[in-house]
Motif scaffolding. Structure first.
Motif, PDB file in Angstrom:
ATOM      1  N   TYR A 272      87.436  64.672 116.919  1.00  0.00           N
ATOM      2  CA  TYR A 272      86.968  63.351 116.518  1.00  0.00           C
ATOM      3  C   TYR A 272      87.583  62.278 117.413  1.00  0.00           C
ATOM      4  N   VAL A 273      86.778  61.287 117.759  1.00  0.00           N
ATOM      5  CA  VAL A 273      87.236  60.243 118.661  1.00  0.00           C
ATOM      6  C   VAL A 273      86.839  58.864 118.146  1.00  0.00           C
TER       7      VAL A 273
ATOM      8  N   GLY B  11     103.011  61.797 119.439  1.00  0.00           N
ATOM      9  CA  GLY B  11     102.177  61.831 120.627  1.00  0.00           C
ATOM     10  C   GLY B  11     102.999  61.719 121.896  1.00  0.00           C
ATOM     11  N   LEU B  12     102.315  61.556 123.014  1.00  0.00           N
ATOM     12  CA  LEU B  12     102.997  61.438 124.296  1.00  0.00           C
ATOM     13  C   LEU B  12     103.790  60.139 124.382  1.00  0.00           C
ATOM     14  N   ASP B  13     103.208  59.062 123.859  1.00  0.00           N
ATOM     15  CA  ASP B  13     103.857  57.755 123.860  1.00  0.00           C
ATOM     16  C   ASP B  13     103.799  57.210 122.440  1.00  0.00           C
ATOM     17  N   ARG B  14     104.894  57.366 121.713  1.00  0.00           N
ATOM     18  CA  ARG B  14     104.901  57.057 120.279  1.00  0.00           C
ATOM     19  C   ARG B  14     104.584  55.592 120.001  1.00  0.00           C
ATOM     20  N   GLU B  15     104.893  54.684 120.926  1.00  0.00           N
ATOM     21  CA  GLU B  15     104.639  53.278 120.684  1.00  0.00           C
ATOM     22  C   GLU B  15     103.177  52.885 120.910  1.00  0.00           C
ATOM     23  N   SER B  16     102.369  53.829 121.419  1.00  0.00           N
ATOM     24  CA  SER B  16     100.954  53.542 121.637  1.00  0.00           C
ATOM     25  C   SER B  16     100.072  54.056 120.506  1.00  0.00           C
ATOM     26  N   VAL B  17     100.629  54.855 119.599  1.00  0.00           N
ATOM     27  CA  VAL B  17      99.868  55.382 118.476  1.00  0.00           C
ATOM     28  C   VAL B  17      99.478  54.231 117.548  1.00  0.00           C
ATOM     29  N   PHE B  18      98.226  54.228 117.096  1.00  0.00           N
ATOM     30  CA  PHE B  18      97.800  53.184 116.173  1.00  0.00           C
ATOM     31  C   PHE B  18      96.891  53.767 115.099  1.00  0.00           C
TER      32      PHE B  18
ATOM     33  N   VAL C  41      91.844  59.656 120.507  1.00  0.00           N
ATOM     34  CA  VAL C  41      91.494  60.847 119.729  1.00  0.00           C
ATOM     35  C   VAL C  41      92.090  60.722 118.331  1.00  0.00           C
ATOM     36  N   VAL C  42      91.304  61.052 117.327  1.00  0.00           N
ATOM     37  CA  VAL C  42      91.789  61.063 115.945  1.00  0.00           C
ATOM     38  C   VAL C  42      92.622  62.333 115.751  1.00  0.00           C
ATOM     39  N   VAL C  43      93.886  62.160 115.417  1.00  0.00           N
ATOM     40  CA  VAL C  43      94.776  63.316 115.278  1.00  0.00           C
ATOM     41  C   VAL C  43      95.084  63.641 113.818  1.00  0.00           C
TER      42      VAL C  43
ATOM     43  N   PHE D 169      84.502  61.903 105.774  1.00  0.00           N
ATOM     44  CA  PHE D 169      85.351  60.716 105.850  1.00  0.00           C
ATOM     45  C   PHE D 169      84.664  59.580 105.099  1.00  0.00           C
ATOM     46  N   GLU D 170      85.459  58.821 104.368  1.00  0.00           N
ATOM     47  CA  GLU D 170      84.912  57.738 103.564  1.00  0.00           C
ATOM     48  C   GLU D 170      85.490  56.389 103.989  1.00  0.00           C
ATOM     49  N   VAL D 171      84.797  55.324 103.627  1.00  0.00           N
ATOM     50  CA  VAL D 171      85.275  53.970 103.917  1.00  0.00           C
ATOM     51  C   VAL D 171      86.677  53.794 103.336  1.00  0.00           C
ATOM     52  N   GLY D 172      87.580  53.276 104.155  1.00  0.00           N
ATOM     53  CA  GLY D 172      88.963  53.068 103.730  1.00  0.00           C
ATOM     54  C   GLY D 172      89.917  54.150 104.183  1.00  0.00           C
ATOM     55  N   ASP D 173      89.395  55.327 104.578  1.00  0.00           N
ATOM     56  CA  ASP D 173      90.274  56.365 105.115  1.00  0.00           C
ATOM     57  C   ASP D 173      90.986  55.829 106.355  1.00  0.00           C
ATOM     58  N   ARG D 174      92.246  56.204 106.515  1.00  0.00           N
ATOM     59  CA  ARG D 174      93.033  55.737 107.655  1.00  0.00           C
ATOM     60  C   ARG D 174      93.090  56.811 108.727  1.00  0.00           C
ATOM     61  N   LEU D 175      92.683  56.452 109.936  1.00  0.00           N
ATOM     62  CA  LEU D 175      92.653  57.378 111.058  1.00  0.00           C
ATOM     63  C   LEU D 175      93.829  57.103 111.979  1.00  0.00           C
ATOM     64  N   ILE D 176      94.613  58.113 112.276  1.00  0.00           N
ATOM     65  CA  ILE D 176      95.718  57.975 113.226  1.00  0.00           C
ATOM     66  C   ILE D 176      95.187  58.327 114.607  1.00  0.00           C
ATOM     67  N   ILE D 177      95.307  57.394 115.534  1.00  0.00           N
ATOM     68  CA  ILE D 177      94.692  57.517 116.862  1.00  0.00           C
ATOM     69  C   ILE D 177      95.749  57.663 117.946  1.00  0.00           C
ATOM     70  N   ASP D 178      95.548  58.657 118.819  1.00  0.00           N
ATOM     71  CA  ASP D 178      96.395  58.827 120.004  1.00  0.00           C
ATOM     72  C   ASP D 178      95.554  58.460 121.225  1.00  0.00           C
ATOM     73  N   PRO D 179      95.815  57.306 121.867  1.00  0.00           N
ATOM     74  CA  PRO D 179      94.993  56.871 122.997  1.00  0.00           C
ATOM     75  C   PRO D 179      95.223  57.665 124.276  1.00  0.00           C
ATOM     76  N   TYR D 180      96.285  58.475 124.321  1.00  0.00           N
ATOM     77  CA  TYR D 180      96.572  59.253 125.528  1.00  0.00           C
ATOM     78  C   TYR D 180      96.142  60.709 125.424  1.00  0.00           C
ATOM     79  N   LYS D 181      95.733  61.140 124.261  1.00  0.00           N
ATOM     80  CA  LYS D 181      95.310  62.527 124.076  1.00  0.00           C
ATOM     81  C   LYS D 181      93.880  62.689 124.576  1.00  0.00           C
ATOM     82  N   LEU D 182      93.590  63.777 125.278  1.00  0.00           N
ATOM     83  CA  LEU D 182      92.252  64.010 125.796  1.00  0.00           C
ATOM     84  C   LEU D 182      91.366  64.590 124.693  1.00  0.00           C
ATOM     85  N   PRO D 183      90.118  64.131 124.605  1.00  0.00           N
ATOM     86  CA  PRO D 183      89.227  64.665 123.567  1.00  0.00           C
ATOM     87  C   PRO D 183      88.873  66.113 123.843  1.00  0.00           C
TER      88      PRO D 183
END
Length: 225
Positions: free
Chosen positions: A165-166, A126-133, A217-219, A146-160
């Motif tokens: 998915y957000v 992403g734009l800021d790798r240390e902000s990805v969660f 944004v879910v990436v 999507f099912e319970v337990g699936d892991r979503l990688i989120i980029d807080p700086y990406k525009l929807p």
């Protein structure tokens, strides 16, 4: 450090020492994609805080830790800071896994005030790798895709974007995972949107009827079998 201007002054000293040349506001403005006047306000006031893309680009240009520049309890310099923006990055990062409640305060995580549940390696930067969660799906609202337990990688700086998915904060206290659908634009050009579940047993959320803040944004997503 007391305020942004004090931190910027120290960052300027580091930049000039590392590069052996004077910092030029015009060069920094071009790199950060802002006006020269904005750079002057960062160094001399009245700007009190930097956030988002401005924070990450300023820190990268100056070669300092963006958590420190934001005022967090962190060292000014990260490993091998003298390489600045040309530092070669590894192919993966250890992204923190946050609970849904913690995602409301991801900036506090950036500032070192939140302890994640665990870390999982990902090559998404992403734009800021240390902000990805990462967060885990906790309900059936997006089933069966999507099912319970699936892991979503989120980029807080990406525009929807429409159809994407957000992760969003609704009414200030509930974090939801939904599909993002634009329904129109207001007089200021801001998008009006709905958050759509895949499971019809869960409600559609409308930005014109609810107080909604997109957290990221879910990436990507992963699933353990």
């Amino acid at each position: 450090m007391a305020n942004l201007q004090d931190r910027m002054a120290l960052a300027r000293q580091h930049y000039e020492s590392a590069f052996g040349k004077k910092l030029k506001n015009t060069e920094m403005a071009e790199y950060c994609k802002v006006s020269k006047a904005s750079i002057g306000q960062w160094f001399n006031g009245p700007t009190k805080n930097l956030e988002g893309a401005n924070l990450s680009r300023a820190a990268e240009f100056l070669g300092v830790n963006h958590k420190w520049l934001a005022g967090g309890n962190a060292p000014m310099l990260t490993a091998n800071p003298s390489k600045l923006s040309i530092t070669i990055k590894s192919n993966s990062i250890d992204a923190p896994v946050l609970s849904m409640d913690q995602t409301q305060k991801w900036r506090e995580y950036i500032n070192g005030q939140i302890t994640p549940e665990e870390y999982i390696a990902t090559n998404y930067e992403g734009l800021d790798r240390e902000s990805v969660f990462i967060v885990k799906v906790v309900d059936q609202s997006m089933s069966p895709i999507f099912e319970v337990g699936d892991r979503l990688i989120i980029d807080p700086y990406k525009l929807p974007s429409p159809g994407g998915y957000v992760l969003a904060l609704c009414e200030g206290n509930t974090v939801v995972f939904r599909r993002y659908r634009v329904t129109g634009y207001d007089d200021d050009g801001e998008a009006q949107f709905e958050l759509i579940p895949h499971n019809n047993d869960f409600p559609v959320l409308d930005s014109q009827k609810h107080d909604i803040k997109v957290l990221g944004v879910v990436v990507r997503f992963t699933r353990e079998l």
